[in-house]
Design an enzyme around this catalytic site. Sequence first.
Site, PDB file in Angstrom:
ATOM      1  N   ARG A   1       6.153   4.334   0.088  1.00  9.11           N
ATOM      2  CA  ARG A   1       4.693   4.352   0.058  1.00  9.11           C
ATOM      3  C   ARG A   1       4.140   3.598  -1.147  1.00  9.11           C
ATOM      4  NH1 ARG A   1       0.789   9.274  -0.986  1.00  9.11           N
ATOM      5  NH2 ARG A   1      -1.113   8.543   0.013  1.00  9.11           N
TER       6      ARG A   1
ATOM      7  N   HIS B   1       1.118   0.761  -1.224  1.00 11.56           N
ATOM      8  CA  HIS B   1      -0.097   0.888  -2.023  1.00 11.56           C
ATOM      9  C   HIS B   1      -0.196  -0.198  -3.089  1.00 11.56           C
ATOM     10  CE1 HIS B   1      -1.815   4.990  -0.868  1.00 11.56           C
ATOM     11  NE2 HIS B   1      -0.876   4.707   0.025  1.00 11.56           N
TER      12      HIS B   1
ATOM     13  N   VAL C   1      -3.361  -3.981  -2.652  1.00 13.73           N
ATOM     14  CA  VAL C   1      -4.351  -4.159  -3.724  1.00 13.73           C
ATOM     15  C   VAL C   1      -3.855  -5.260  -4.655  1.00 13.73           C
ATOM     16  CG1 VAL C   1      -5.642  -3.044  -5.577  1.00 13.73           C
ATOM     17  CG2 VAL C   1      -4.932  -1.715  -3.579  1.00 13.73           C
TER      18      VAL C   1
ATOM     19  N   ASP D   1       2.100  -7.112  -6.721  1.00 11.20           N
ATOM     20  CA  ASP D   1       2.201  -7.558  -8.117  1.00 11.20           C
ATOM     21  C   ASP D   1       2.504  -6.425  -9.087  1.00 11.20           C
ATOM     22  OD1 ASP D   1      -0.194  -6.190  -8.014  1.00 11.20           O
ATOM     23  OD2 ASP D   1      -1.329  -7.667  -9.162  1.00 11.20           O
TER      24      ASP D   1
ATOM     25  N   ASN E   1      -5.170   7.393  -4.193  1.00 11.81           N
ATOM     26  CA  ASN E   1      -3.924   7.517  -4.946  1.00 11.81           C
ATOM     27  C   ASN E   1      -3.827   8.769  -5.809  1.00 11.81           C
ATOM     28  OD1 ASN E   1      -2.991   5.053  -3.960  1.00 11.81           O
ATOM     29  ND2 ASN E   1      -3.820   3.881  -5.681  1.00 11.81           N
TER      30      ASN E   1
ATOM     31  N   PRO F   1      -5.698   1.613   3.298  1.00  7.24           N
ATOM     32  CA  PRO F   1      -5.911   2.396   4.521  1.00  7.24           C
ATOM     33  C   PRO F   1      -6.016   3.877   4.187  1.00  7.24           C
ATOM     34  CG  PRO F   1      -4.158   0.782   4.825  1.00  7.24           C
ATOM     35  CD  PRO F   1      -4.482   0.780   3.367  1.00  7.24           C
TER      36      PRO F   1
ATOM     37  N   HIS G   1       5.287   6.558   8.544  1.00  7.54           N
ATOM     38  CA  HIS G   1       4.939   7.979   8.544  1.00  7.54           C
ATOM     39  C   HIS G   1       5.936   8.799   9.364  1.00  7.54           C
ATOM     40  CE1 HIS G   1       0.417   7.358   7.370  1.00  7.54           C
ATOM     41  NE2 HIS G   1       1.271   7.136   6.374  1.00  7.54           N
ATOM     42  N   THR G   2       7.061   8.194   9.672  1.00  6.26           N
ATOM     43  CA  THR G   2       8.117   8.947  10.325  1.00  6.26           C
ATOM     44  C   THR G   2       8.914   9.767   9.333  1.00  6.26           C
ATOM     45  OG1 THR G   2       9.930   8.777  11.941  1.00  6.26           O
ATOM     46  CG2 THR G   2       9.922   7.162  10.151  1.00  6.26           C
TER      47      THR G   2
ATOM     48  N   ASP H   1       6.136  13.822  10.139  1.00  2.00           N
ATOM     49  CA  ASP H   1       6.847  13.859  11.422  1.00  2.00           C
ATOM     50  C   ASP H   1       7.371  15.281  11.601  1.00  2.00           C
ATOM     51  OD1 ASP H   1       8.660  13.771  13.495  1.00  2.00           O
ATOM     52  OD2 ASP H   1       9.713  11.981  12.792  1.00  2.00           O
TER      53      ASP H   1
ATOM     54  N   THR I   1      11.622  15.245  12.763  1.00  2.00           N
ATOM     55  CA  THR I   1      12.685  14.811  11.833  1.00  2.00           C
ATOM     56  C   THR I   1      12.016  14.281  10.557  1.00  2.00           C
ATOM     57  OG1 THR I   1      12.726  12.651  12.945  1.00  2.00           O
ATOM     58  CG2 THR I   1      14.379  14.268  13.629  1.00  2.00           C
TER      59      THR I   1
ATOM     60  N   ASP J   1      13.147   7.242  11.830  1.00  2.00           N
ATOM     61  CA  ASP J   1      13.471   6.997  13.233  1.00  2.00           C
ATOM     62  C   ASP J   1      12.182   6.682  13.987  1.00  2.00           C
ATOM     63  OD1 ASP J   1      12.204   9.481  13.505  1.00  2.00           O
ATOM     64  OD2 ASP J   1      14.100  10.583  13.623  1.00  2.00           O
TER      65      ASP J   1
END
Length: 349
Positions: free
Chosen positions: A82, A86, A90, A94, A114, A183, A213-214, A265, A268, A273
């Site tokens: 993640r 993030h 932005v 960098d 954040n 997002p 997001h799994t 998820d 799992t 997956d």
Amino acid sequence: MYGSLKHIPHKLPYLEFREAEMSLNSVLLVFWISLVLIFHGSQAQLSSTFYANTCSNVSSIVTGVIQQAQQSDTRILASLTRLFFHDCFVNGCDGSVLLDDSASIQSEKDARPNKNSIRGFDVVDDIKTAVENVCPGVVSCADILAIAAEISVSLASGPSWEVLLGRRDGTTANQNGANNGLPSPFDDLTTLQSKFSAVGLSDTDLATLSGAHTFGRAQCQFITNRLYNFSGSGTSDPSLSSSYLATLQQNCPQNGDGTVLNNLDLTTPDTFDNKYYVNLQNNEGLLQSDQELLSTTGASTASTVNSYASSQSTFFTSFAQSMINMGNISPLTGTDGEIRSNCRKVNGS
């Protein structure tokens, strides 16, 4: 001879026009080639072998630190992945998300999406220290995030890919950009599409990268409105299955602790997956922004969701490519930026 010469002046205007047209076309061709080179130039400078001669074992160093962290923190693989997201959304990829507050910097860590949400900075510090011990002043913090994301996905049983490297670190942060460009779990599909398009990513990239997001967790504060007051209606989001709604309401009671964690998820939660997409088909997407990909009428992302739900290998292949695409968002290369010795602050500060 003289008879033929007298006709030449009548042909000259046409010849001059053709020459001018050819010259203009040449100029336009050079112009368009220049634009293409400018647009793709930074991407072309990234290479999977960038550290082959300067820090050839950087990937194994990063892997060792992450594996050690994973022993005491099951969430770290999702958290490190993640961080790369993030960062790239932005100012491009960098390393700006890693910068702390200073006299000249308003940290992106304090931006609304954040704050008290992204994590894993201590592990990034450990990775940087380990890399600096072997290859001082060589590997950027931005590249460490890219490498850590790939390794994290792979360690969670997800796909592997050749990470393109050669990014340099930015010397500024953009808190306002983080507030407005990242997002959000509350975004509808149109807003998500706009934010992805703004950084050069397609609807396919949107549906594919959302598959991260799994694995991982999300706090109750990000779903409370879906459970009790969706769009100000005073009721729950109708796209949630009734059984899943009951489960979430039990874990996140109204006016309860907003920091309580929920599995992104439900089947799992620590494995990478394709179950995320199966969950969407069952109306069991945790975040509004998840379920929007399938439940929005006429959603351009729906066919991609269904494709990935039926084929994990298709999802894995696409995810690897979309991660490469995201990693190509406006990287600093060459002599731009710097190689930070401490990921949390600009050199010399």
